[in-house]
Motif scaffolding. Sequence first.
Motif, PDB file in Angstrom:
ATOM      1  N   ASP A  70       0.849  -1.190   0.000  1.00  0.00           N
ATOM      2  CA  ASP A  70       0.000   0.000   0.000  1.00  0.00           C
ATOM      3  C   ASP A  70       0.885   1.241   0.000  1.00  0.00           C
ATOM      4  O   ASP A  70       2.120   1.147  -0.067  1.00  0.00           O
ATOM      5  CB  ASP A  70      -0.998  -0.026   1.164  1.00  0.00           C
ATOM      6  CG  ASP A  70      -0.351   0.117   2.540  1.00  0.00           C
ATOM      7  OD1 ASP A  70       0.880   0.354   2.643  1.00  0.00           O
ATOM      8  OD2 ASP A  70      -1.093   0.006   3.547  1.00  0.00           O
ATOM      9  N   THR A  76       0.004  -5.858   1.460  1.00  0.00           N
ATOM     10  CA  THR A  76      -1.437  -6.038   1.302  1.00  0.00           C
ATOM     11  C   THR A  76      -1.701  -7.485   0.905  1.00  0.00           C
ATOM     12  O   THR A  76      -0.889  -8.121   0.229  1.00  0.00           O
ATOM     13  CB  THR A  76      -2.018  -5.094   0.232  1.00  0.00           C
ATOM     14  OG1 THR A  76      -1.354  -5.333  -1.018  1.00  0.00           O
ATOM     15  CG2 THR A  76      -1.834  -3.634   0.629  1.00  0.00           C
ATOM     16  N   ARG A  78      -4.906 -10.072  -0.486  1.00  0.00           N
ATOM     17  CA  ARG A  78      -6.270 -10.246  -0.974  1.00  0.00           C
ATOM     18  C   ARG A  78      -6.467 -11.710  -1.330  1.00  0.00           C
ATOM     19  O   ARG A  78      -5.818 -12.237  -2.221  1.00  0.00           O
ATOM     20  CB  ARG A  78      -6.551  -9.388  -2.203  1.00  0.00           C
ATOM     21  CG  ARG A  78      -8.009  -9.492  -2.672  1.00  0.00           C
ATOM     22  CD  ARG A  78      -8.275  -8.551  -3.850  1.00  0.00           C
ATOM     23  NE  ARG A  78      -9.691  -8.493  -4.165  1.00  0.00           N
ATOM     24  CZ  ARG A  78     -10.330  -9.392  -4.938  1.00  0.00           C
ATOM     25  NH1 ARG A  78      -9.673 -10.409  -5.466  1.00  0.00           N
ATOM     26  NH2 ARG A  78     -11.623  -9.259  -5.180  1.00  0.00           N
ATOM     27  N   ALA A  94      -9.793  -8.978   2.200  1.00  0.00           N
ATOM     28  CA  ALA A  94      -8.501  -8.295   2.082  1.00  0.00           C
ATOM     29  C   ALA A  94      -8.034  -7.811   3.445  1.00  0.00           C
ATOM     30  O   ALA A  94      -8.840  -7.620   4.365  1.00  0.00           O
ATOM     31  CB  ALA A  94      -8.624  -7.107   1.123  1.00  0.00           C
ATOM     32  N   ILE A  96      -4.153  -6.328   5.772  1.00  0.00           N
ATOM     33  CA  ILE A  96      -2.771  -5.856   5.830  1.00  0.00           C
ATOM     34  C   ILE A  96      -1.955  -6.887   6.594  1.00  0.00           C
ATOM     35  O   ILE A  96      -2.344  -7.333   7.676  1.00  0.00           O
ATOM     36  CB  ILE A  96      -2.682  -4.480   6.537  1.00  0.00           C
ATOM     37  CG1 ILE A  96      -3.485  -3.436   5.783  1.00  0.00           C
ATOM     38  CG2 ILE A  96      -1.226  -4.049   6.724  1.00  0.00           C
ATOM     39  CD1 ILE A  96      -2.956  -3.108   4.398  1.00  0.00           C
TER      40      ILE A  96
END
Length: 184
Positions: A70, A76, A78, A94, A96
Amino acid sequence: MHVSLISLMGATALAMAAPAFAATPKPADPPTAGPLDAATFYKGMWYEQARTPTGLTRGCEYATTEHGRDSKGRITVRDACLKGGPQGKESAIAGIGTLKDPGQNAALEVKYRFGPFRPVRTYRIIAAGPAGEWHISAEPGFEKVYIFTRAIAPPLSEVEALISRVRAIGYAGEIEVLKTPGRD
């Protein structure tokens, strides 16, 4: 008084049986596969080939995990899959990720965003291909495993070889092979 005696007898029997139940050891967490190059390992698309089935993932095929960065440089994550076939409805989540073992880079804690909920999962890379072409991850406790490749649809024989590797590490639970474009 009779009920109390029965309860006491039941509690005593349970206490005596507890060591028998406790004697069934859970498999120990295998060591991680680090050190990994975080800049390349946690970048791009991974295709999930096999996993421990769960109620949430059952019937969700064509699964992927995509890593990126990011604007703050954080990892990140997903995760996505399709329900109902290759043209099915996508299910995705999704979050972090934070490396929990800097230098080894094989334990990633992911804080997901799921509506108002923020579930947290830690994934430990327990084996990885020498050129970064595949990896096997497990959740702490070694109760769930996931097998990923960079190739969308490697031959089934390669997936079975990775499953054998998981078995050799000590995982005895259920593993399902996922449908994947080109190999479904």
